[in-house]
Design a protein around this motif. Structure first.
Motif, short mmCIF file in Angstrom:
data_model
loop_
_atom_site.label_atom_id
_atom_site.label_comp_id
_atom_site.label_asym_id
_atom_site.label_seq_id
_atom_site.Cartn_x
_atom_site.Cartn_y
_atom_site.Cartn_z
N ALA A 37 48.18 35.10 44.67
CA ALA A 37 47.83 36.36 45.34
C ALA A 37 46.32 36.55 45.35
O ALA A 37 45.76 37.09 46.31
N HIS A 38 45.65 36.08 44.30
CA HIS A 38 44.19 36.19 44.24
C HIS A 38 43.54 35.34 45.34
O HIS A 38 42.53 35.75 45.92
N ASP A 39 44.12 34.18 45.64
CA ASP A 39 43.61 33.35 46.74
C ASP A 39 43.74 34.09 48.07
O ASP A 39 42.86 34.02 48.92
N GLU A 40 44.86 34.79 48.25
CA GLU A 40 45.06 35.56 49.48
C GLU A 40 43.99 36.63 49.64
O GLU A 40 43.50 36.87 50.74
N LEU A 41 43.64 37.28 48.53
CA LEU A 41 42.56 38.27 48.60
C LEU A 41 41.28 37.63 49.12
O LEU A 41 40.63 38.15 50.04
N LEU A 43 40.91 34.89 50.86
CA LEU A 43 41.07 34.46 52.26
C LEU A 43 40.92 35.62 53.25
O LEU A 43 40.60 35.40 54.41
N HIS A 44 41.15 36.84 52.79
CA HIS A 44 41.05 38.01 53.66
C HIS A 44 39.79 38.83 53.42
O HIS A 44 39.68 39.96 53.87
N GLY A 45 38.82 38.25 52.69
CA GLY A 45 37.52 38.89 52.53
C GLY A 45 37.38 39.85 51.37
O GLY A 45 36.48 40.70 51.39
N PHE A 46 38.24 39.71 50.35
CA PHE A 46 38.18 40.61 49.20
C PHE A 46 37.92 39.83 47.92
O PHE A 46 38.30 38.66 47.80
N PRO A 47 37.31 40.47 46.92
CA PRO A 47 37.13 39.82 45.62
C PRO A 47 38.45 39.81 44.84
O PRO A 47 39.33 40.66 45.05
N VAL A 48 38.59 38.85 43.94
CA VAL A 48 39.83 38.68 43.18
C VAL A 48 40.09 39.81 42.19
O VAL A 48 41.23 40.03 41.78
N GLY A 49 39.08 40.55 41.80
CA GLY A 49 39.22 41.59 40.80
C GLY A 49 39.95 42.83 41.25
O GLY A 49 40.10 43.77 40.47
N LEU A 50 40.45 42.85 42.49
CA LEU A 50 41.26 43.98 42.92
C LEU A 50 42.66 43.91 42.33
O LEU A 50 43.37 44.92 42.29
N LEU A 51 43.07 42.73 41.89
CA LEU A 51 44.37 42.56 41.23
C LEU A 51 44.15 42.08 39.80
O LEU A 51 43.29 41.25 39.56
N PRO A 52 44.97 42.58 38.88
CA PRO A 52 44.85 42.10 37.50
C PRO A 52 45.38 40.68 37.36
O PRO A 52 46.05 40.15 38.25
N SER A 53 45.11 40.08 36.22
CA SER A 53 45.56 38.71 35.96
C SER A 53 47.07 38.63 35.75
O SER A 53 47.63 37.55 35.76
N ALA A 54 47.74 39.77 35.59
CA ALA A 54 49.16 39.80 35.25
C ALA A 54 50.09 39.55 36.44
O ALA A 54 51.29 39.75 36.31
N VAL A 55 49.59 39.09 37.57
CA VAL A 55 50.45 38.86 38.73
C VAL A 55 51.51 37.81 38.40
O VAL A 55 51.18 36.70 38.02
N ARG A 56 52.77 38.19 38.53
CA ARG A 56 53.88 37.26 38.27
C ARG A 56 54.31 36.55 39.55
O ARG A 56 54.64 35.38 39.54
N PHE A 67 52.76 42.97 52.29
CA PHE A 67 52.77 42.20 51.05
C PHE A 67 53.38 43.01 49.92
O PHE A 67 53.48 44.24 49.98
N SER A 68 53.80 42.30 48.91
CA SER A 68 54.31 42.90 47.69
C SER A 68 53.82 42.03 46.53
O SER A 68 53.91 40.80 46.59
N VAL A 69 53.30 42.67 45.50
CA VAL A 69 52.82 41.97 44.31
C VAL A 69 53.62 42.47 43.11
O VAL A 69 53.71 43.68 42.89
N PHE A 144 33.82 43.63 41.36
CA PHE A 144 35.22 43.23 41.30
C PHE A 144 35.38 41.71 41.40
O PHE A 144 36.43 41.22 41.80
N ASP A 145 34.35 40.98 41.01
CA ASP A 145 34.40 39.52 41.07
C ASP A 145 35.27 38.90 39.98
O ASP A 145 35.73 37.77 40.12
N GLU A 146 35.47 39.61 38.88
CA GLU A 146 36.28 39.08 37.78
C GLU A 146 37.65 39.73 37.75
O GLU A 146 37.77 40.94 37.96
N THR A 147 38.66 38.94 37.49
CA THR A 147 40.04 39.45 37.43
C THR A 147 40.24 40.20 36.12
O THR A 147 40.08 39.62 35.04
N PRO A 148 40.60 41.49 36.19
CA PRO A 148 40.79 42.26 34.96
C PRO A 148 42.10 41.91 34.24
O PRO A 148 43.03 41.41 34.85
#
Length: 157
Positions: A37-41, A43-56, A67-69, A144-148
């Motif tokens: 999901a972080h790669d998708e962010l 690819l669409h022009g967003f930093p990975v830090g909008l989503l936490p590392s806990a994405v299952r 989308f659904s996360v 938001f460059d780092e995944t929280p």
């Protein structure tokens, strides 16, 4: 000799079936997942830090952008730079397009003694614009460059 020819035809057919079946599956799925999901962010022009590392898990319909996360449970962490507490629901949904996340549901921030639902996010040059209904706030994307990591959970959850 006829049985050898029949066996050869059957073997050839089986080999073609084995080779072409994965190709059919790849072509019939309009929503093949990327690696995360972080790669998708990204690819669409967003930093990975909008989503936490806990994405299952996540799903993305490439036609509609819906989308659904799945985070596997609620998640809280502190957002930079103003140290707002962010609360993510176990499931975050919305519509993803180039430089825009709309119809966002499942992310709230604690600010000014109240929980506010973030309803959209836009990428605006080097900034991100967070929408809370008709109100918005702009922050530098680099924050938001780092995944929280969710508080109280390990980064591998």
């Amino acid at each position: 000799m006829a049985s050898n020819a029949t066996a050869l035809v059957a073997l050839t057919f089986l080999l073609l079936l084995v080779l072409l079946l994965p190709l059919h599956d790849a072509l019939s799925n309009p929503n093949p997942p990327t690696s995360s999901a972080h790669d998708e962010l990204r690819l669409h022009g967003f930093p990975v830090g909008l989503l936490p590392s806990a994405v299952r898990a996540y799903s993305l319909n490439r036609t509609s952008g819906d989308f659904s996360v799945d985070l596997g449970g609620p998640c809280q962490f502190t957002l930079p730079p103003d140290n707002y507490l962010a609360s993510y629901s176990p499931s975050v949904t919305g519509t993803l397009a180039e430089g825009r996340i709309a119809r966002l549901d499942g992310i709230r921030v604690w600010a000014f003694f109240k929980w506010w639902s973030i309803t959209g996010i836009r990428s605006d040059g080097g900034d991100l614009v967070f929408e809370v209904g008709v109100v918005s706030a702009k922050y530098a994307s680099k924050n938001f460059d780092e995944t929280p990591v969710c508080e109280g959970r390990s980064s591998s959850s």
